[in-house]
Design an enzyme around this catalytic site. Structure first.
Site, PDB file in Angstrom:
ATOM      1  N   ARG A  97       0.853  -1.187   0.000  1.00 36.33           N
ATOM      2  CA  ARG A  97       0.000   0.000   0.000  1.00 36.33           C
ATOM      3  C   ARG A  97       0.886   1.233   0.000  1.00 36.33           C
ATOM      4  O   ARG A  97       1.888   1.295   0.710  1.00 36.33           O
ATOM      5  CB  ARG A  97      -0.893   0.043   1.253  1.00 36.33           C
ATOM      6  N   GLU A 140      -3.996   6.953  -4.495  1.00 37.81           N
ATOM      7  CA  GLU A 140      -4.491   6.327  -5.734  1.00 37.81           C
ATOM      8  C   GLU A 140      -5.892   6.819  -6.069  1.00 37.81           C
ATOM      9  O   GLU A 140      -6.695   6.995  -5.162  1.00 37.81           O
ATOM     10  CB  GLU A 140      -4.544   4.806  -5.554  1.00 37.81           C
ATOM     11  N   HIS A 179      -1.328  -0.346  -9.823  1.00 35.83           N
ATOM     12  CA  HIS A 179      -1.867  -1.313  -8.850  1.00 35.83           C
ATOM     13  C   HIS A 179      -2.359  -2.588  -9.540  1.00 35.83           C
ATOM     14  O   HIS A 179      -3.563  -2.863  -9.564  1.00 35.83           O
ATOM     15  CB  HIS A 179      -3.008  -0.672  -8.040  1.00 35.83           C
TER      16      HIS A 179
HETATM   17  C1  8YV Z   1      -6.872  -5.933  -5.091  1.00 36.95           C
HETATM   18  C2  8YV Z   1      -5.129  -5.624  -3.247  1.00 36.95           C
HETATM   19  O1  8YV Z   1      -6.917  -5.927  -6.447  1.00 36.95           O
HETATM   20  O2  8YV Z   1      -6.331  -7.439  -2.357  1.00 36.95           O
HETATM   21  C3  8YV Z   1      -5.693  -6.442  -2.139  1.00 36.95           C
HETATM   22  O3  8YV Z   1      -5.451  -6.069  -0.974  1.00 36.95           O
HETATM   23  O4  8YV Z   1      -4.368  -4.790  -3.004  1.00 36.95           O
HETATM   24  C4  8YV Z   1      -5.443  -5.751  -4.682  1.00 36.95           C
HETATM   25  O5  8YV Z   1      -4.576  -6.666  -5.248  1.00 36.95           O
HETATM   26  C5  8YV Z   1      -7.768  -4.868  -4.564  1.00 36.95           C
HETATM   27  O6  8YV Z   1      -7.634  -4.671  -3.198  1.00 36.95           O
HETATM   28  C6  8YV Z   1      -9.195  -5.173  -4.858  1.00 36.95           C
HETATM   29  O7  8YV Z   1     -10.073  -4.565  -3.968  1.00 36.95           O
END
Ligand code: 8YV
Length: 330
Positions: free
Chosen positions: A245, A274, A292
């Site tokens: 993140r 983001e 992402h």
């Molecule tokens: C997802 C992600 O695509 O799962 C996670 O925590 O960071 C991502 O890979 C995204 O969160 C979908 O809501």
């Protein structure tokens, strides 16, 4: 004949893979977001007022202000994704709303993307490909497009959970020595398998690494974990890779260090605000920036959807769903 149980109203905030949406329609009274337009706060409020189940993604801020409008039927937030930092968990808990996520199924894909950046940044993959496309390749030269060797370098992994360990397995095969910082030391057998060195002090680890990979969740405790002060501890030849993140790194401080050449480069798949990307990052040529896409495989997104379906179905059937982050009232 017993009257069939009313199907829960499930509101999905984004476009999910077709097979998942089809199954969702079969199982529940489902409202899809075919257009895939991001939902406004007002739309999210409308959704939590009427739904039994909300299926959000990272792009939806399910904060206290949204949850304050949750109707009496709103019992489950079945997040499509593993990270739940976009959901106010305390507010959900207070309202007895269960929150689930989709752990495990995106581990390998995210680790692949991390490894791809660990390779691509020091070896200047994007710069080389771009130079070729722009007709700037005048022929092989012994001193053109030189990067840094991967083999034999030290990789410091911040967060040795599922993804951190999957990164370590890959990195070991590429000849990197594995170092890690984690809240808790991992099991001895894992350390042995990965030949991993545990650093209780993140500061001490940072000062001695060639490459840093961020693989911990974003929580209040990890916000700006890589602060300006900690980034200053990195040696000037160090690279930073982040597929977790954006909020875990003080992005402005990172930009300053990259601009001044005080660290060698960065591979970022995630950003602090983001989808906005700091324009100063875009000016740098020692970075690879991705939108992402760590978990962006067809298989991964279907597996994530399957998890969402199972979490909703078990909950609707009166059982505790398998991937509970917050256990609300059943
Ligand atoms: C997802 C992600 O695509 O799962 C996670 O925590 O960071 C991502 O890979 C995204 O969160 C979908 O809501």
């Amino acid at each position: 004949m017993p009257t069939p149980k009313k199907r829960p109203l499930v509101i999905v905030t984004g476009k999910l893979p077709d097979p998942i949406e089809t199954r969702m329609m079969e199982l529940f009274d489902t409202r899809l977001n075919i257009a895939d337009a991001p939902m406004s706060q007002a739309e999210l409020i409308e959704a939590v007022k009427s739904a039994d189940v909300l299926v959000p993604t990272i792009t939806d801020r399910i904060d206290g202000a949204v949850l304050a409008h949750a109707g009496p039927n709103m019992r489950l937030i079945a997040n499509f994704g593993t990270g739940v930092d976009h959901i106010d968990l305390a507010a959900a808990r207070q309202r007895g709303i269960t929150v689930t996520n989709t752990p495990g199924v995106l581990t390998e894909d995210t680790a692949d993307m991390t490894m791809a950046l660990i390779l691509a940044v020091p070896r200047r993959l994007v710069a080389g490909a771009q130079a070729l496309r722009e007709g700037k390749w005048e022929g092989w030269s012994p001193t053109w497009m030189l990067g840094q060797r991967i083999w034999g370098k030290r990789l410091g992994i911040i967060g040795m959970g599922r993804i951190g360990q999957a990164v370590a397995r890959r990195a070991k095969a590429f000849g990197l020595s594995i170092h890690y910082h984690n809240r808790k030391r991992v099991h001895e057998s894992v350390e042995q398998e990965l030949e991993a060195t545990y650093w209780e002090s993140l500061d001490q680890m940072l000062a001695r690494m060639d490459i840093i990979s961020v693989n911990c969740p974003h929580t209040p405790a990890t916000f700006h974990l890589l602060s300006a002060r900690r980034l200053d501890l990195l040696p000037p030849h160090a690279y930073v890779v982040n597929t977790a993140r954006g909020e875990i790194i003080d992005e402005n401080a990172l930009v300053r260090k990259l601009r001044k050449g005080e660290i060698a480069g960065a591979g970022l798949d995630v950003f602090e605000h983001e989808p906005a990307v700091n324009p100063k990052l875009l000016e740098l040529n020692n970075v690879i920036l991705l939108p992402h896409m760590g978990s962006a495989t067809l298989e991964g997104r279907i597996d994530m959807g399957e998890k969402v379906l199972i979490n909703i179905k078990t909950f609707a059937d009166g059982h505790a769903p398998p991937d509970r982050v917050i256990a609300g009232l059943l």
